[in-house]
Design a protein around this motif. Structure first.
Motif, PDB file in Angstrom:
ATOM      1  N   ARG A  65      66.064  -1.277  57.586  1.00 56.68           N
ATOM      2  CA  ARG A  65      67.443  -0.850  57.367  1.00 56.68           C
ATOM      3  C   ARG A  65      67.544   0.647  57.059  1.00 56.68           C
ATOM      4  O   ARG A  65      68.619   1.151  56.780  1.00 56.68           O
ATOM      5  CB  ARG A  65      68.050  -1.651  56.215  1.00 56.68           C
ATOM      6  N   GLY A  66      66.416   1.336  57.070  1.00 58.71           N
ATOM      7  CA  GLY A  66      66.433   2.768  56.807  1.00 58.71           C
ATOM      8  C   GLY A  66      66.669   3.124  55.351  1.00 58.71           C
ATOM      9  O   GLY A  66      67.281   4.156  55.051  1.00 58.71           O
ATOM     10  N   ILE A  67      66.194   2.277  54.432  1.00 59.17           N
ATOM     11  CA  ILE A  67      66.340   2.527  53.000  1.00 59.17           C
ATOM     12  C   ILE A  67      64.951   2.761  52.420  1.00 59.17           C
ATOM     13  O   ILE A  67      64.236   1.799  52.094  1.00 59.17           O
ATOM     14  CB  ILE A  67      67.030   1.346  52.288  1.00 59.17           C
ATOM     15  N   PRO A  68      64.508   4.010  52.296  1.00 63.03           N
ATOM     16  CA  PRO A  68      63.165   4.273  51.767  1.00 63.03           C
ATOM     17  C   PRO A  68      63.122   4.090  50.257  1.00 63.03           C
ATOM     18  O   PRO A  68      63.995   4.565  49.542  1.00 63.03           O
ATOM     19  CB  PRO A  68      62.922   5.732  52.160  1.00 63.03           C
ATOM     20  N   ILE A  69      62.113   3.379  49.786  1.00 69.16           N
ATOM     21  CA  ILE A  69      61.904   3.178  48.357  1.00 69.16           C
ATOM     22  C   ILE A  69      60.492   3.655  48.022  1.00 69.16           C
ATOM     23  O   ILE A  69      59.512   3.161  48.592  1.00 69.16           O
ATOM     24  CB  ILE A  69      62.078   1.703  47.960  1.00 69.16           C
ATOM     25  N   ALA A  70      60.387   4.616  47.107  1.00 67.52           N
ATOM     26  CA  ALA A  70      59.086   5.172  46.721  1.00 67.52           C
ATOM     27  C   ALA A  70      58.526   4.362  45.567  1.00 67.52           C
ATOM     28  O   ALA A  70      58.949   4.528  44.418  1.00 67.52           O
ATOM     29  CB  ALA A  70      59.230   6.639  46.328  1.00 67.52           C
ATOM     30  N   ASP A  71      57.596   3.427  45.880  1.00 66.41           N
ATOM     31  CA  ASP A  71      56.944   2.697  44.798  1.00 66.41           C
ATOM     32  C   ASP A  71      55.610   3.360  44.479  1.00 66.41           C
ATOM     33  O   ASP A  71      55.178   4.291  45.157  1.00 66.41           O
ATOM     34  CB  ASP A  71      56.762   1.222  45.154  1.00 66.41           C
ATOM     35  N   SER A  72      54.934   2.879  43.454  1.00 63.31           N
ATOM     36  CA  SER A  72      53.757   3.589  42.946  1.00 63.31           C
ATOM     37  C   SER A  72      52.479   3.260  43.704  1.00 63.31           C
ATOM     38  O   SER A  72      51.498   4.004  43.610  1.00 63.31           O
ATOM     39  CB  SER A  72      53.557   3.254  41.467  1.00 63.31           C
ATOM     40  N   ASP A  73      52.445   2.139  44.428  1.00 63.88           N
ATOM     41  CA  ASP A  73      51.241   1.724  45.149  1.00 63.88           C
ATOM     42  C   ASP A  73      50.035   1.687  44.212  1.00 63.88           C
ATOM     43  O   ASP A  73      48.988   2.272  44.466  1.00 63.88           O
ATOM     44  CB  ASP A  73      50.976   2.668  46.323  1.00 63.88           C
ATOM     45  N   GLY A  74      50.183   0.986  43.109  1.00 65.84           N
ATOM     46  CA  GLY A  74      49.116   0.899  42.116  1.00 65.84           C
ATOM     47  C   GLY A  74      49.513   1.561  40.811  1.00 65.84           C
ATOM     48  O   GLY A  74      50.568   2.195  40.697  1.00 65.84           O
ATOM     49  N   MET A  75      48.660   1.423  39.807  1.00 65.71           N
ATOM     50  CA  MET A  75      48.954   1.968  38.478  1.00 65.71           C
ATOM     51  C   MET A  75      48.669   3.463  38.428  1.00 65.71           C
ATOM     52  O   MET A  75      47.628   3.931  38.872  1.00 65.71           O
ATOM     53  CB  MET A  75      48.121   1.242  37.418  1.00 65.71           C
ATOM     54  N   HIS A  76      49.618   4.194  37.913  1.00 69.24           N
ATOM     55  CA  HIS A  76      49.516   5.640  37.734  1.00 69.24           C
ATOM     56  C   HIS A  76      49.065   5.898  36.297  1.00 69.24           C
ATOM     57  O   HIS A  76      49.713   5.467  35.339  1.00 69.24           O
ATOM     58  CB  HIS A  76      50.885   6.268  37.995  1.00 69.24           C
ATOM     59  N   HIS A  77      47.937   6.611  36.126  1.00 69.44           N
ATOM     60  CA  HIS A  77      47.409   6.937  34.801  1.00 69.44           C
ATOM     61  C   HIS A  77      47.284   8.441  34.659  1.00 69.44           C
ATOM     62  O   HIS A  77      46.847   9.134  35.597  1.00 69.44           O
ATOM     63  CB  HIS A  77      46.018   6.326  34.588  1.00 69.44           C
ATOM     64  N   GLU A  78      47.615   8.959  33.480  1.00 68.13           N
ATOM     65  CA  GLU A  78      47.436  10.383  33.213  1.00 68.13           C
ATOM     66  C   GLU A  78      47.160  10.594  31.730  1.00 68.13           C
ATOM     67  O   GLU A  78      47.533   9.780  30.874  1.00 68.13           O
ATOM     68  CB  GLU A  78      48.669  11.178  33.646  1.00 68.13           C
ATOM     69  N   LEU A  79      46.485  11.706  31.433  1.00 69.90           N
ATOM     70  CA  LEU A  79      46.106  12.051  30.068  1.00 69.90           C
ATOM     71  C   LEU A  79      46.244  13.555  29.912  1.00 69.90           C
ATOM     72  O   LEU A  79      45.922  14.315  30.836  1.00 69.90           O
ATOM     73  CB  LEU A  79      44.673  11.611  29.776  1.00 69.90           C
ATOM     74  N   GLY A  80      46.721  13.987  28.742  1.00 65.40           N
ATOM     75  CA  GLY A  80      46.924  15.420  28.597  1.00 65.40           C
ATOM     76  C   GLY A  80      46.851  15.903  27.165  1.00 65.40           C
ATOM     77  O   GLY A  80      46.793  15.125  26.209  1.00 65.40           O
ATOM     78  N   LEU A  81      46.871  17.234  27.041  1.00 66.03           N
ATOM     79  CA  LEU A  81      46.841  17.918  25.753  1.00 66.03           C
ATOM     80  C   LEU A  81      47.986  18.918  25.725  1.00 66.03           C
ATOM     81  O   LEU A  81      48.246  19.600  26.731  1.00 66.03           O
ATOM     82  CB  LEU A  81      45.508  18.647  25.560  1.00 66.03           C
ATOM     83  N   SER A  82      48.673  18.997  24.599  1.00 63.28           N
ATOM     84  CA  SER A  82      49.817  19.895  24.473  1.00 63.28           C
ATOM     85  C   SER A  82      49.648  20.818  23.283  1.00 63.28           C
ATOM     86  O   SER A  82      49.068  20.442  22.262  1.00 63.28           O
ATOM     87  CB  SER A  82      51.119  19.100  24.305  1.00 63.28           C
ATOM     88  N   ILE A  83      50.176  22.023  23.436  1.00 67.03           N
ATOM     89  CA  ILE A  83      50.319  22.969  22.328  1.00 67.03           C
ATOM     90  C   ILE A  83      51.806  23.095  22.074  1.00 67.03           C
ATOM     91  O   ILE A  83      52.550  23.618  22.902  1.00 67.03           O
ATOM     92  CB  ILE A  83      49.697  24.332  22.671  1.00 67.03           C
ATOM     93  N   SER A  84      52.256  22.565  20.938  1.00 65.70           N
ATOM     94  CA  SER A  84      53.671  22.553  20.614  1.00 65.70           C
ATOM     95  C   SER A  84      53.979  23.653  19.600  1.00 65.70           C
ATOM     96  O   SER A  84      53.136  24.023  18.790  1.00 65.70           O
ATOM     97  CB  SER A  84      54.053  21.188  20.040  1.00 65.70           C
TER      98      SER A  84
END
Length: 732
Positions: free
Chosen positions: A684-703
């Motif tokens: 039907r021409g309705i694009p849906i952006a799914d994650s295709d698996g689990m998205h993991h991220e880790l980070g460090l911040s200076i606040s």
């Protein structure tokens, strides 16, 4: 010739003081006895009453700004706490504090287990666990009236503890504190805009011939420095406190009437006349001229009483400095002039009374921009009658929207009823453009700024003519709301009409996808506990929101048949160093949803993305521009703020005092769409952006960068990806 001279001395025995060799630090032995003795006499102290006097002298870097003195009769009960009856008060002419003020409640007792100062809870030197957290050293021994007094040095055994450093004096015969000279250690830090807060306490204790050792005075010197980057600062705020407590009577009956009142401080029947008389007469060296607890003024304080007049306001004494401070001062002067002339400031009013009826009016502009409506320019109004009945309307013109969506309009009404007015019946009608999915992170205004700046429009849209009728109930005791609502919505597709941005980048906005058009009728139940409004990750809070929506082709005659479940949980958990004003804290957000039946695309859920280079709590920082979408979705976002502790461990106290924080954060999210549904939407021409698996991220911040910002460094773990983002610093 010289002859040797032999002198025979008689033997003499000299008795010297005995020397005790012990493996225990003598100061620790002494303090152990002090703590043991305190536990004994504190257990026997049930009540006391005393005369109390307190004086605050406030100064800036040029001199004294104001003085306020209070004198009370204080009553303390072990279970009910402190109550006071004010007997006298005096203040400089630039203060106009008419309420009864305490005196004894302002006196910190350095003999206590825990001492609250500026939001920090510092461990006292006689706390039951003080020997495990303090290092005590015997500095000297002296005699007072024939009794041995030990001077003992005090310091925490670690730099990070919320505790004191200084000296105490202990009376040998009673193992009781006679004096304390203490100040908070270097862990006494504050977030911006407070750059530094230094305080020094000295206090003496006496037993008044009894076994109870109670404070007889307190002298405290406070110095607070407030500044926000290089743009604005305040003059140093200096507060000298002088307190005296006398005339103690221990374990005596207290007036029951004081503890039947909610006020902790009241004024006695003769105090008002006494206060007026003190204000009318010249200042004398004996301050309030009362026998007992008063403390004489200094020469500078007597001069200040004579010279400070009502025009020397606190606002003038602590007027902001710096480039931004000058603008604020100019604005304050303009407002003061307008107010004094009866101008706009003086004319503002929150409501009016018509025939004894309280009516509140509200008018708000409604401005936003997106790729479907273009610029929406409109307004909404509401009228509140007695905070019981509310009626309102809204309208707006969409500069780019194709017909029939060029105009947006609607109306609403609400009625509060019940004895507590906590139940509300609401109804609304709206015709216009709706967002296809909602975000707990971004709203219309944020998306407007982003899109006009050249970013991809974050939302998808559809046309909607909707009627909603519901009943809401506020449960104040649980800080929660419950809403049951009927939705009747005629939903239809809308098209992209513009890709304009202010900088002329001509970045083509994506087409606005179609939807499952039809008539959606549903019942929804929403339960919210805590504040369910978005916080942009600036504030930590605890809240829960659960929503269930049911639509059926059967008895609701809807074009859709589904049940949708959605939940969001936010938690703010204090972890380490809980004695501090801002303890280490873990903030968590869990969001998720699922369904039964066939879910229309306009009821899909999302896991939020970030607008690079900007990053916000609750969004995947390594997912750019547009969110993951799906029939089912789950997201976990967390960050642990170690505050200034890592910097203190490294000895970087300069950065710690400027409000820099170290934050460890992570994000995890996934959306799901069945293969069959995905294939159908593609046809039907309705694009849906799914994650295709689990998205993991880790980070460090200076606040705390530039006071209000934070720098986020984030690495994606399940796939290549690394981002550097900039966001708003969390305030607590």
């Amino acid at each position: 010739p010289a002859q040797p001279l032999q002198i025979t001395l008689p033997r003499s025995t000299l008795q010297m003081e005995e020397v005790v060799v012990s493996g225990e630090n003598p100061a620790e032995r002494i303090m152990r006895r002090v703590i043991e003795q305190k536990q004994q006499w504190r257990a026997e102290l049930a009540t006391y009453r005393a005369d109390a006097y307190n004086r605050f002298t406030v100064a800036n870097d040029t001199g004294i700004v104001s003085i306020i003195e209070t004198q009370t009769r204080a009553f303390w009960d072990k279970n009910e706490g402190m109550r006071e009856v004010q007997t006298a008060k005096r203040q400089t002419a630039n203060l106009d504090i008419d309420d009864a003020l305490p005196a004894a409640l302002f006196v910190a007792n350095l003999y206590d287990d825990n001492i609250e100062i500026g939001g920090h809870s510092l461990m006292g030197v006689t706390h039951p666990e003080a020997l495990q957290h303090y290092t005590f050293t015997l500095d000297s021994t002296r005699a007072i009236d024939g009794q041995v007094v030990y001077d003992i040095g005090v310091k925490p055994d670690g730099r990070l503890r919320s505790a004191f450093t200084g000296r105490v004096a202990v009376l040998d015969s009673a193992y009781a504190l006679l004096e304390a000279d203490l100040r908070p250690n270097r862990s006494f830090v504050f977030p911006p805009p407070v750059r530094s807060y230094r305080v020094h306490f000295t206090q003496q204790f006496s037993n008044f011939g009894r076994s109870f050792w109670l404070p007889v005075d307190l002298r405290a010197e406070h110095e607070i420095n407030v500044a926000f980057t290089g743009l604005i600062s305040l003059p140093p705020i200096r507060i000298d406190q002088v307190s005296r407590l006398s005339g103690y009577e221990a374990n005596v009956p207290l007036p029951d009437s004081l503890y039947r009142r909610s006020e902790r401080v009241v004024m006695d029947s003769t105090a008002r006349a006494r206060i007026d008389a003190l204000a009318a007469r010249p200042v004398e060296s004996d301050t309030l001229a009362f026998a007992g607890s008063s403390v004489p003024l200094t020469i500078a304080e007597r001069r200040a009483y004579r010279q400070i007049d009502s025009t020397a306001t606190i606002e003038k004494a602590f007027a902001p400095r710096g480039p931004l401070g000058r603008l604020i001062r100019a604005r304050m002067n303009d407002e003061n002039e307008a107010s004094s002339e009866g101008g706009p400031v003086a004319a503002q009013a929150s409501g009016e009374y018509l025939g004894g009826v309280d009516i509140e009016r509200e008018l708000r502009p409604r401005l936003w921009y997106n790729r479907v409506e273009g610029l929406h320019a409109g307004a909404s109004f509401a009228i509140d009658v007695e905070d019981r009945f509310r009626v309102g309307g809204r309208g707006g013109y969409n500069t780019s929207a194709a017909s029939p969506l060029a105009w947006t309009y609607g109306a609403q009404a609400g009625l509060r009823f019940g004895p507590d007015r906590q139940t509300r019946l609401v109804g609304s009608y709206r015709y216009g453009v709706d967002r296809r999915y909602r975000s707990p992170v971004y709203g219309r205004i944020a998306n407007t700024i982003w899109t006009l700046g050249g970013g991809l429009d974050y939302f998808d849209y559809f046309g909607n003519e909707r009627v909603r009728v519901g009943i809401e109930r506020e449960l104040a005791a649980l800080e929660s709301t419950v809403e049951l609502r009927f939705n009747n919505e005629r939903q239809f597709a809308a098209e992209r009409t513009t890709s304009y941005d202010l900088f002329g980048r001509n970045r083509l906005q994506p087409p606005n996808p179609s939807i499952d058009e039809g008539m959606l009728r549903s019942l929804s139940l929403t339960v919210g506990i805590g504040d369910t409004s978005p916080q942009l990750g600036i504030f930590g809070d605890s809240r829960l929101m659960v929503q269930v929506e049911h639509s059926t082709t059967d008895w609701l005659s809807s074009d859709y048949d589904f049940t949708r479940f959605h939940a969001q949980l936010d938690g703010h958990i204090e972890t380490f160093f809980q004695r501090r004003l801002l303890p280490n804290a873990l903030d968590v957000r869990v969001v998720g949803g699922t369904f039964t039946g066939t879910l229309p695309v306009q009821r899909f859920g999302i896991v939020d993305a970030s607008w690079r280079p900007f990053s916000v709590f609750g969004a995947l920082k390594t997912l750019e521009d547009r969110p993951y979408q799906g029939e089912q979705y789950a997201g976990l976002f967390w960050e642990h703020s170690f505050r200034t502790v890592p910097l203190e461990l490294l000895g970087l106290y300069g950065l710690a005092e400027q409000g820099y924080n170290i934050v460890l954060h992570g994000g995890h999210g996934q959306t799901w769409i069945s293969d069959a549904r995905q294939a159908e939407l593609r046809r039907r021409g309705i694009p849906i952006a799914d994650s295709d698996g689990m998205h993991h991220e880790l980070g460090l911040s200076i606040s705390g960068v530039l006071g209000a910002l934070r720098l986020d460094l984030t690495k994606r773990l399940d796939a290549p990806g690394f981002t550097v983002g900039l966001g708003l610093a969390r305030l607590y």
